[in-house]
Design a protein around this motif. Structure first.
Motif, PDB file in Angstrom:
ATOM      1  N   GLU A   1      -0.662  12.470 -49.574  1.00  0.00           N
ATOM      2  CA  GLU A   1       0.038  11.308 -49.027  1.00  0.00           C
ATOM      3  C   GLU A   1      -0.831  10.664 -47.950  1.00  0.00           C
ATOM      4  OE1 GLU A   1       4.428  11.431 -48.655  1.00  0.00           O
ATOM      5  OE2 GLU A   1       4.166  13.617 -48.708  1.00  0.00           O
ATOM      6  N   LEU A   2      -1.007   9.362 -48.052  1.00  0.00           N
ATOM      7  CA  LEU A   2      -1.878   8.607 -47.143  1.00  0.00           C
ATOM      8  C   LEU A   2      -1.039   7.802 -46.155  1.00  0.00           C
ATOM      9  CD1 LEU A   2      -4.494   7.225 -46.163  1.00  0.00           C
ATOM     10  CD2 LEU A   2      -4.281   5.657 -48.113  1.00  0.00           C
ATOM     11  N   VAL A   3      -1.429   7.889 -44.873  1.00  0.00           N
ATOM     12  CA  VAL A   3      -0.816   7.093 -43.811  1.00  0.00           C
ATOM     13  C   VAL A   3      -1.929   6.365 -43.071  1.00  0.00           C
ATOM     14  CG1 VAL A   3       0.392   7.199 -41.600  1.00  0.00           C
ATOM     15  CG2 VAL A   3       1.209   8.565 -43.523  1.00  0.00           C
ATOM     16  N   VAL A   4      -1.699   5.102 -42.739  1.00  0.00           N
ATOM     17  CA  VAL A   4      -2.649   4.303 -41.968  1.00  0.00           C
ATOM     18  C   VAL A   4      -2.207   4.292 -40.511  1.00  0.00           C
ATOM     19  CG1 VAL A   4      -3.728   2.042 -41.680  1.00  0.00           C
ATOM     20  CG2 VAL A   4      -3.151   2.866 -43.981  1.00  0.00           C
ATOM     21  N   LEU A   5      -3.079   4.771 -39.621  1.00  0.00           N
ATOM     22  CA  LEU A   5      -2.781   4.816 -38.193  1.00  0.00           C
ATOM     23  C   LEU A   5      -3.559   3.713 -37.486  1.00  0.00           C
ATOM     24  CD1 LEU A   5      -3.038   8.682 -37.644  1.00  0.00           C
ATOM     25  CD2 LEU A   5      -0.969   7.333 -38.027  1.00  0.00           C
ATOM     26  N   GLN A   6      -2.840   2.899 -36.710  1.00  0.00           N
ATOM     27  CA  GLN A   6      -3.433   1.796 -35.968  1.00  0.00           C
ATOM     28  C   GLN A   6      -2.879   1.779 -34.548  1.00  0.00           C
ATOM     29  OE1 GLN A   6      -2.153  -1.248 -38.892  1.00  0.00           O
ATOM     30  NE2 GLN A   6      -4.330  -1.700 -39.205  1.00  0.00           N
ATOM     31  N   PRO A   7      -3.458   0.990 -33.634  1.00  0.00           N
ATOM     32  CA  PRO A   7      -2.885   0.899 -32.290  1.00  0.00           C
ATOM     33  C   PRO A   7      -1.408   0.524 -32.343  1.00  0.00           C
ATOM     34  CG  PRO A   7      -5.049  -0.110 -32.324  1.00  0.00           C
ATOM     35  CD  PRO A   7      -4.725   0.236 -33.757  1.00  0.00           C
ATOM     36  N   GLY A   8      -0.619   1.214 -31.537  1.00  0.00           N
ATOM     37  CA  GLY A   8       0.834   1.044 -31.587  1.00  0.00           C
ATOM     38  C   GLY A   8       1.520   2.127 -32.387  1.00  0.00           C
ATOM     39  N   SER A   9       0.731   2.990 -33.052  1.00  0.00           N
ATOM     40  CA  SER A   9       1.313   4.098 -33.809  1.00  0.00           C
ATOM     41  C   SER A   9       0.899   5.425 -33.187  1.00  0.00           C
ATOM     42  CB  SER A   9       0.879   4.049 -35.278  1.00  0.00           C
ATOM     43  OG  SER A   9      -0.528   4.145 -35.401  1.00  0.00           O
ATOM     44  N   LYS A  10       1.762   6.415 -33.358  1.00  0.00           N
ATOM     45  CA  LYS A  10       1.502   7.756 -32.856  1.00  0.00           C
ATOM     46  C   LYS A  10       1.709   8.746 -33.998  1.00  0.00           C
ATOM     47  CE  LYS A  10       3.250   6.692 -28.220  1.00  0.00           C
ATOM     48  NZ  LYS A  10       4.228   7.057 -27.159  1.00  0.00           N
ATOM     49  N   LEU A  11       0.898   9.776 -34.011  1.00  0.00           N
ATOM     50  CA  LEU A  11       1.003  10.831 -35.014  1.00  0.00           C
ATOM     51  C   LEU A  11       1.452  12.126 -34.350  1.00  0.00           C
ATOM     52  CD1 LEU A  11       0.451  12.156 -37.832  1.00  0.00           C
ATOM     53  CD2 LEU A  11      -1.893  12.538 -37.018  1.00  0.00           C
ATOM     54  N   ILE A  12       2.469  12.757 -34.925  1.00  0.00           N
ATOM     55  CA  ILE A  12       2.884  14.099 -34.514  1.00  0.00           C
ATOM     56  C   ILE A  12       2.782  14.972 -35.759  1.00  0.00           C
ATOM     57  CG2 ILE A  12       4.681  15.520 -33.479  1.00  0.00           C
ATOM     58  CD1 ILE A  12       5.862  12.904 -32.330  1.00  0.00           C
ATOM     59  N   MET A  13       1.708  15.737 -35.843  1.00  0.00           N
ATOM     60  CA  MET A  13       1.440  16.542 -37.027  1.00  0.00           C
ATOM     61  C   MET A  13       1.764  18.010 -36.755  1.00  0.00           C
ATOM     62  SD  MET A  13      -2.050  16.736 -39.331  1.00  0.00           S
ATOM     63  CE  MET A  13      -3.010  17.575 -38.060  1.00  0.00           C
ATOM     64  N   ARG A  14       2.418  18.626 -37.702  1.00  0.00           N
ATOM     65  CA  ARG A  14       2.817  20.014 -37.571  1.00  0.00           C
ATOM     66  C   ARG A  14       1.603  20.948 -37.637  1.00  0.00           C
ATOM     67  NH1 ARG A  14       8.185  21.133 -38.764  1.00  0.00           N
ATOM     68  NH2 ARG A  14       7.587  23.176 -39.574  1.00  0.00           N
ATOM     69  N   PRO A  15       1.733  22.158 -37.078  1.00  0.00           N
ATOM     70  CA  PRO A  15       0.675  23.153 -37.260  1.00  0.00           C
ATOM     71  C   PRO A  15       0.526  23.535 -38.734  1.00  0.00           C
ATOM     72  CG  PRO A  15       2.251  23.828 -35.559  1.00  0.00           C
ATOM     73  CD  PRO A  15       2.851  22.663 -36.265  1.00  0.00           C
ATOM     74  N   ASN A  16      -0.639  24.051 -39.089  1.00  0.00           N
ATOM     75  CA  ASN A  16      -0.902  24.555 -40.436  1.00  0.00           C
ATOM     76  C   ASN A  16      -0.745  23.473 -41.493  1.00  0.00           C
ATOM     77  OD1 ASN A  16      -1.610  26.725 -42.193  1.00  0.00           O
ATOM     78  ND2 ASN A  16       0.532  27.012 -42.760  1.00  0.00           N
ATOM     79  N   GLN A  17      -1.084  22.245 -41.135  1.00  0.00           N
ATOM     80  CA  GLN A  17      -0.971  21.119 -42.056  1.00  0.00           C
ATOM     81  C   GLN A  17      -2.359  20.713 -42.555  1.00  0.00           C
ATOM     82  OE1 GLN A  17       1.568  19.034 -43.548  1.00  0.00           O
ATOM     83  NE2 GLN A  17      -0.328  18.506 -44.620  1.00  0.00           N
ATOM     84  N   PRO A  18      -2.704  20.990 -43.820  1.00  0.00           N
ATOM     85  CA  PRO A  18      -4.001  20.533 -44.339  1.00  0.00           C
ATOM     86  C   PRO A  18      -4.067  19.004 -44.348  1.00  0.00           C
ATOM     87  CG  PRO A  18      -2.956  22.146 -45.814  1.00  0.00           C
ATOM     88  CD  PRO A  18      -1.918  21.712 -44.840  1.00  0.00           C
ATOM     89  N   HIS A  19      -5.188  18.460 -43.913  1.00  0.00           N
ATOM     90  CA  HIS A  19      -5.329  17.009 -43.870  1.00  0.00           C
ATOM     91  C   HIS A  19      -6.801  16.633 -43.937  1.00  0.00           C
ATOM     92  CE1 HIS A  19      -5.728  18.404 -39.713  1.00  0.00           C
ATOM     93  NE2 HIS A  19      -6.402  17.291 -39.442  1.00  0.00           N
ATOM     94  N   ALA A  20      -7.050  15.426 -44.423  1.00  0.00           N
ATOM     95  CA  ALA A  20      -8.383  14.839 -44.428  1.00  0.00           C
ATOM     96  C   ALA A  20      -8.287  13.494 -43.714  1.00  0.00           C
ATOM     97  CB  ALA A  20      -8.891  14.656 -45.855  1.00  0.00           C
ATOM     98  N   VAL A  21      -9.416  13.023 -43.177  1.00  0.00           N
ATOM     99  CA  VAL A  21      -9.397  11.811 -42.357  1.00  0.00           C
ATOM    100  C   VAL A  21     -10.589  10.935 -42.712  1.00  0.00           C
ATOM    101  CG1 VAL A  21      -9.356  10.870 -40.019  1.00  0.00           C
ATOM    102  CG2 VAL A  21      -8.318  13.103 -40.467  1.00  0.00           C
ATOM    103  N   CYS A  22     -10.332   9.632 -42.808  1.00  0.00           N
ATOM    104  CA  CYS A  22     -11.387   8.650 -43.019  1.00  0.00           C
ATOM    105  C   CYS A  22     -11.258   7.560 -41.955  1.00  0.00           C
ATOM    106  CB  CYS A  22     -11.272   8.041 -44.416  1.00  0.00           C
ATOM    107  SG  CYS A  22     -12.509   6.770 -44.782  1.00  0.00           S
ATOM    108  N   THR A  23     -12.399   7.121 -41.423  1.00  0.00           N
ATOM    109  CA  THR A  23     -12.400   6.095 -40.382  1.00  0.00           C
ATOM    110  C   THR A  23     -13.145   4.870 -40.905  1.00  0.00           C
ATOM    111  OG1 THR A  23     -12.477   7.860 -38.726  1.00  0.00           O
ATOM    112  CG2 THR A  23     -12.936   5.629 -37.963  1.00  0.00           C
ATOM    113  N   PRO A  24     -12.426   3.832 -41.373  1.00  0.00           N
ATOM    114  CA  PRO A  24     -13.099   2.687 -42.001  1.00  0.00           C
ATOM    115  C   PRO A  24     -13.715   1.700 -41.021  1.00  0.00           C
ATOM    116  CG  PRO A  24     -10.730   2.385 -42.041  1.00  0.00           C
ATOM    117  CD  PRO A  24     -10.963   3.749 -41.456  1.00  0.00           C
TER     118      PRO A  24
END
Length: 324
Positions: free
Chosen positions: A228-251
């Motif tokens: 599942e993909l989420v786009v994070l921009q100024p004005g947004s906050k992320l609260i991610m649970r422990p033990n959560q596999p994730h990948a990140v791209c910075t365009p």
């Protein structure tokens, strides 16, 4: 990775955006406007096995410049910088540099994709977060059990900044030491790819075999999970649970600040994350804050024991103990 996220869509949409409650229930992402988030209790925020993306918060307009980078500390401090432009893998991409190197490369004919993944913050930029148990427990446990009475909270290990030029990425991994992650965007954009279990369960990522059979760090691993993909921009906050596999791209060029946290509501996930990152080591994570982690967990355990065994004064802030 984008193809993997699209392959996991239902009726052309990410599951968390579906109009069908039955489909949204299968998502591990919950997008909330800031006013709905503010109305949640501390237990509700993380106890529903969702990662939260809070949107609609006020954000000061910023640019990718020395002023914004200064939010992360001295521009001439020595830090690790990952050079994603190099045709090598793993630790061979890590070089010592300074934050100004990220600005200097933009003046080159062919700018490099540089990522500073660890800017320890000397001052805490965040007020106490209601989902986090560690700062509260640190105060409550002072002088009790094995906890020192005047030991300072480990801000440089628990609060950090990130800065990247365009084109950086990080394959699927876990955050170290069973930490959860809270992050705010100062400038730019992060594309956050969550691994989403094919069968929703609070134990979905607990299996000790998850990263030993079939897992490939540089692939999307769609045989193990959906994406599942989420786009994070100024004005947004992320609260991610422990033990959560994730990948990140910075365009695009990006600066953000964040914190590690432990929460009473997610300690089981923390234990699983500690196991995975300890056994798999560099395959799953690229950093370690073991000393701070042990100190914070000791404070939480001490506070929990004292609240369960001793009489708790009426009106005290012990509500997080109820969910342990």
């Amino acid at each position: 990775m984008f193809d993997a996220a699209i392959a996991s869509h239902v009726d052309g949409l990410p599951r968390y955006l579906s109009s069908l409650p039955s489909v949204r229930a299968t998502s591990i992402v919950n997008v909330l406007p800031i006013w709905d988030y503010n109305a949640l209790s501390s237990a509700d925020i993380l106890f529903n096995c969702k990662n939260l993306v809070v949107v609609g918060d006020d954000a000061e307009p910023r640019s990718f410049d020395s002023s914004t980078l200064s939010l992360l500390g001295s521009l001439e401090a020595s830090v690790n910088i990952h050079d994603l432009s190099l045709d090598v893998s793993g630790p061979n991409r890590v070089k010592r540099g300074i934050p100004l190197d990220l600005l200097r490369t933009l003046d080159q004919q062919h700018p490099k994709a540089l990522s500073g993944l660890s800017f320890p913050l000397c001052r805490n930029p965040f007020p106490p977060q209601k989902f986090s148990s560690d700062a509260w427990a640190w105060i409550e446990a002072q002088g009790k059990g094995f906890c020192k009475s005047r030991k300072p909270y480990p801000v440089p290990e628990m609060r950090w900044g990130l800065a990247s030029t365009a084109g950086t990425y990080h394959y699927f991994h876990l955050d170290a030491n069973g930490y959860g992650t809270f992050m705010t965007m100062d400038h730019g954009c992060k594309l956050w790819f969550f691994a989403s279990p094919k069968n929703i369960s609070g134990l979905a990522f607990d299996s000790i075999d998850l990263y030993t059979v079939g897992f490939k760090a540089s692939e999307s691993n769609l045989d193990l999970w959906d994406v599942e993909l989420v786009v994070l921009q100024p004005g947004s906050k992320l609260i991610m649970r422990p033990n959560q596999p994730h990948a990140v791209c910075t365009p695009i060029h990006t600066v953000c600040r964040g914190s590690h946290y432990y929460a009473a509501t997610t300690l089981r996930d923390t234990i699983a994350g500690i196991y995975h990152t300890t056994v798999a080591g560099g395959l799953l994570t690229n950093t370690d804050h073991g000393s701070a982690s042990r100190a914070v967990l000791m404070q939480i355990l001490t506070t929990t024991l004292c609240n369960l065994v001793d009489d708790v004064p009426a009106g005290s802030s012990s509500q997080t103990i109820d969910t342990v």
